[in-house]
Design a protein around this motif. Structure first.
Motif, short mmCIF file in Angstrom:
data_model
loop_
_atom_site.label_atom_id
_atom_site.label_comp_id
_atom_site.label_asym_id
_atom_site.label_seq_id
_atom_site.Cartn_x
_atom_site.Cartn_y
_atom_site.Cartn_z
N THR A 1 -10.31 -0.13 -1.38
CA THR A 1 -10.85 1.16 -1.84
C THR A 1 -10.59 2.25 -0.79
O THR A 1 -10.22 1.95 0.36
CB THR A 1 -12.39 1.06 -2.04
OG1 THR A 1 -12.99 0.80 -0.77
CG2 THR A 1 -12.76 -0.06 -3.03
N SER A 2 -10.86 3.48 -1.19
CA SER A 2 -10.66 4.60 -0.25
C SER A 2 -11.61 4.47 0.94
O SER A 2 -11.28 4.88 2.06
CB SER A 2 -10.86 5.93 -0.97
OG SER A 2 -9.77 6.15 -1.84
N GLN A 3 -12.79 3.84 0.70
CA GLN A 3 -13.72 3.63 1.84
C GLN A 3 -13.13 2.56 2.79
O GLN A 3 -13.20 2.72 4.01
CB GLN A 3 -15.08 3.15 1.32
CG GLN A 3 -15.91 4.21 0.62
CD GLN A 3 -15.35 4.59 -0.75
OE1 GLN A 3 -14.87 3.75 -1.50
NE2 GLN A 3 -15.40 5.87 -1.07
N GLN B 1 -8.01 4.83 -6.08
CA GLN B 1 -9.07 4.85 -5.05
C GLN B 1 -9.82 3.53 -4.97
O GLN B 1 -10.71 3.37 -4.15
CB GLN B 1 -10.08 5.97 -5.35
CG GLN B 1 -9.48 7.37 -5.24
CD GLN B 1 -10.49 8.45 -5.59
OE1 GLN B 1 -11.20 8.37 -6.58
NE2 GLN B 1 -10.56 9.48 -4.75
N GLN C 1 -10.01 1.87 3.24
CA GLN C 1 -8.88 2.46 3.99
C GLN C 1 -9.41 3.23 5.20
O GLN C 1 -8.85 3.16 6.30
CB GLN C 1 -8.04 3.40 3.11
CG GLN C 1 -7.43 2.78 1.86
CD GLN C 1 -6.69 1.48 2.12
OE1 GLN C 1 -6.04 1.31 3.16
NE2 GLN C 1 -6.81 0.54 1.20
N ARG C 2 -10.52 3.94 5.00
CA ARG C 2 -11.09 4.71 6.12
C ARG C 2 -11.67 3.77 7.18
O ARG C 2 -11.65 4.09 8.38
CB ARG C 2 -12.15 5.70 5.61
CG ARG C 2 -11.48 6.90 4.95
CD ARG C 2 -12.46 7.75 4.15
NE ARG C 2 -11.83 8.97 3.68
CZ ARG C 2 -11.04 9.07 2.62
NH1 ARG C 2 -10.76 8.00 1.90
NH2 ARG C 2 -10.49 10.23 2.28
N SER D 1 -2.51 2.70 5.48
CA SER D 1 -3.84 3.14 5.05
C SER D 1 -3.92 4.67 4.96
O SER D 1 -4.57 5.20 4.05
CB SER D 1 -4.92 2.61 6.00
OG SER D 1 -5.11 1.24 5.77
N TYR D 2 -3.30 5.37 5.90
CA TYR D 2 -3.23 6.84 5.78
C TYR D 2 -2.66 7.21 4.41
O TYR D 2 -3.19 8.04 3.69
CB TYR D 2 -2.26 7.44 6.81
CG TYR D 2 -2.71 7.56 8.25
CD1 TYR D 2 -4.04 7.65 8.61
CD2 TYR D 2 -1.75 7.65 9.26
CE1 TYR D 2 -4.41 7.80 9.95
CE2 TYR D 2 -2.10 7.80 10.59
CZ TYR D 2 -3.43 7.87 10.94
OH TYR D 2 -3.78 8.02 12.27
N LYS E 1 -2.22 5.35 1.65
CA LYS E 1 -2.99 4.88 0.48
C LYS E 1 -4.22 5.76 0.25
O LYS E 1 -4.49 6.21 -0.87
CB LYS E 1 -3.38 3.41 0.71
CG LYS E 1 -4.43 2.82 -0.22
CD LYS E 1 -3.92 2.55 -1.60
CE LYS E 1 -4.86 1.74 -2.48
NZ LYS E 1 -6.21 2.23 -2.68
N ALA E 2 -4.98 6.03 1.32
CA ALA E 2 -6.21 6.82 1.17
C ALA E 2 -5.89 8.26 0.77
O ALA E 2 -6.46 8.80 -0.18
CB ALA E 2 -7.00 6.82 2.47
N ARG F 1 0.83 -1.22 0.00
CA ARG F 1 0.00 0.00 0.00
C ARG F 1 0.85 1.26 0.00
O ARG F 1 0.54 2.21 -0.73
CB ARG F 1 -1.00 -0.01 1.17
CG ARG F 1 -2.19 -0.88 0.84
CD ARG F 1 -3.25 -0.90 1.93
NE ARG F 1 -4.34 -1.78 1.51
CZ ARG F 1 -5.10 -2.48 2.34
NH1 ARG F 1 -4.91 -2.40 3.64
NH2 ARG F 1 -6.06 -3.24 1.87
N ASP G 1 -6.73 9.85 -3.09
CA ASP G 1 -7.64 10.99 -3.23
C ASP G 1 -6.89 12.21 -3.76
O ASP G 1 -7.40 12.97 -4.59
CB ASP G 1 -8.29 11.34 -1.88
CG ASP G 1 -9.21 10.22 -1.37
OD1 ASP G 1 -9.46 9.26 -2.13
OD2 ASP G 1 -9.65 10.28 -0.21
#
Ligand code: FAD
Length: 384
Positions: free
Chosen positions: A367-369, A362, A371-372, A319-320, A322-323, A245, A327
């Motif tokens: 996905t970006s979701q 994303q 990751q959040r 994850s920080y 990647k997201a 990632r 974006d």
């Protein structure tokens, strides 16, 4: 003690090697591969010769054993040239990572070592038609029969599926247990009976990369091709992301940087209302935002990769990175199209490709979701 953002001499050279390769070899052919969707074997072969592929394979198996940090330096530069070609190269690293982490020496010798000697490709096959974000929803099964496993099911959206010699495959060995010890990982060769890659997907962006479904119909997988032990599949598939990632995020930084450079050049040359559009503050500030967010993204990437190399758990920071970078790349490339005005919307100019290419950051590798979801779970646990 202060934290240094300076690169060592070796890292500077490595980065320069990738930057030169991206400029001289990748970028000139990027539009061709974007239009045709042809796989850039010639570019990848040259990258292999220069040591820009398979960079994390351990030295004892003929590789360079580069660190996660070295990997993100390379990923940014290569994606600056063309992120579709960069993804094709990185897909090898993604498939190899769980093998590096969990396979026996015999498997590493058989499948990784030859890749350091001759150009060849592999693929990470986890996603299924009905199970993407929800990996635990997978249906592919591997049933043990004597010294073999019988593999049945299908995978979807697999990068390099049509060109890989082998796949890293995760399948259910105990469907009841799922992620809690019910998933196992295998190396499956493409040439084996019952392995069938589908047609190449006609994707929006990163069109140089080869994405396909793969089906498995009563494929006989030798038990020796089990990676680690039965039940390790989930753990290995997820552990790979802590390395990859940050690299995907670095590639997003590379795409953002390319878009910003085009935007700066165009804004300096293009005149509106009697002066270069760069002197209109709305344009200048848009580019200032690009520069700021690219720099912030690179900072997150470098931290996530450095933590991995320092032996610190980096799932949250991966994850920080990647997201944020996915974006960021989407926003920067969209704004670059804006800076170009009508010309930005035309395929004759380079920024619309970057905008199409950026979108996938994303989506793939979580996905970006998702990751959040990971970030929120991690921070709530930490603050309990
Ligand atoms: C070009 C490309 C290359 C790829 N390469 C590979 C590869 O090499 N190997 C591999 O295994 N896979 C690969 N993938 C698959 C990729 O990782 C998945 O597409 C991705 O994880 C999303 O899964 P999905 O497509 O099934 O979407 P879904 O999981 O169905 O998601 C649909 C939407 O719902 C959202 N969503 C889902 N669950 C939640 C939730 N709990 N909370 C909030 N939002 C949610 C998602 O964020 C998304 O916006 C690739 C995909 C593409 C398009």
């Amino acid at each position: 003690m202060s934290v240094s953002f300076s690169l060592t001499e070796e890292q500077t050279q490595l980065r320069q090697l990738a930057a030169d390769f991206a400029k001289d070899v990748i970028r000139p052919v990027a539009p061709h591969h974007d239009v045709t969707g042809e796989y850039a074997h010639d570019v990848l072969r040259q990258a292999h010769e220069l040591g820009l592929m398979n960079t994390h394979i351990e030295e004892e198996f003929g590789g360079m054993g580069l660190s996660a940090f070295d990997g993100v330096l390379l990923a940014e530069e290569l994606a600056w040239g063309c992120s579709g070609i960069g993804t094709a190269m990185e897909a090898n690293g993604l498939a190899q990572q769980p093998v590096i982490l969990g396979a026996s020496d015999a498997l590493k010798k058989k499948y990784l070592e030859p890749m350091t000697e001759e150009y060849s490709l592999c693929a990470y096959a986890v996603t299924e038609p009905g199970a993407g974000s929800d990996v635990q929803g997978m249906k592919t099964t591997a049933v043990k029969q004597g010294d073999k496993y019988i593999l049945n099911g299908s995978k979807m959206w697999i990068t390099n599926a049509g060109v890989a010699d082998w796949y890293f495959v995760v399948a259910l060995t105990d469907p009841e247990k799922k992620a809690r010890g019910g998933m196992s990982a295998f190396i499956v060769e493409r040439k084996w009976d019952g392995v069938e890659p589908g047609g190449k997907e006609d994707n929006m962006g990163q069109r140089a990369s080869d994405t396909r479904a793969v089906s498995f119909d009563n494929v006989e997988v030798p038990a020796a091709n089990l990676i680690g032990k039965e039940g390790d599949g989930w753990k290995l598939a997820m552990a790979a992301f802590d390395y990859t990632r940050p690299a995907v995020a670095a590639a997003a930084v590379g795409v953002g940087k390319a878009a910003m450079e085009y935007a700066i050049q165009y804004a300096t040359e293009r005149k509106a209302f009697g002066r270069p559009i760069a002197s209109h503050q709305a344009i200048a500030f848009m580019i200032a935002e690009m520069a700021m967010n690219i720099e912030a993204g690179r900072g997150l990437v470098w931290k996530a990769a450095s933590m991995k190399d320092d032996g610190i758990r980096n799932t949250l920071h991966a994850s920080y990175a990647k997201a944020f970078c996915a974006d960021m790349a989407m926003k920067v490339t969209t704004d670059a199209v804006q800076v170009f005005g009508g010309y930005g919307y035309s395929k004759e100019y380079p920024v619309e490709k970057l905008m199409r290419d950026a979108k996938i950051f994303q989506i793939y590798e979580g996905t970006s979701q998702i990751q959040r979801l990971i970030i929120s779970k991690e921070i709530f646990v930490r603050n309990r």
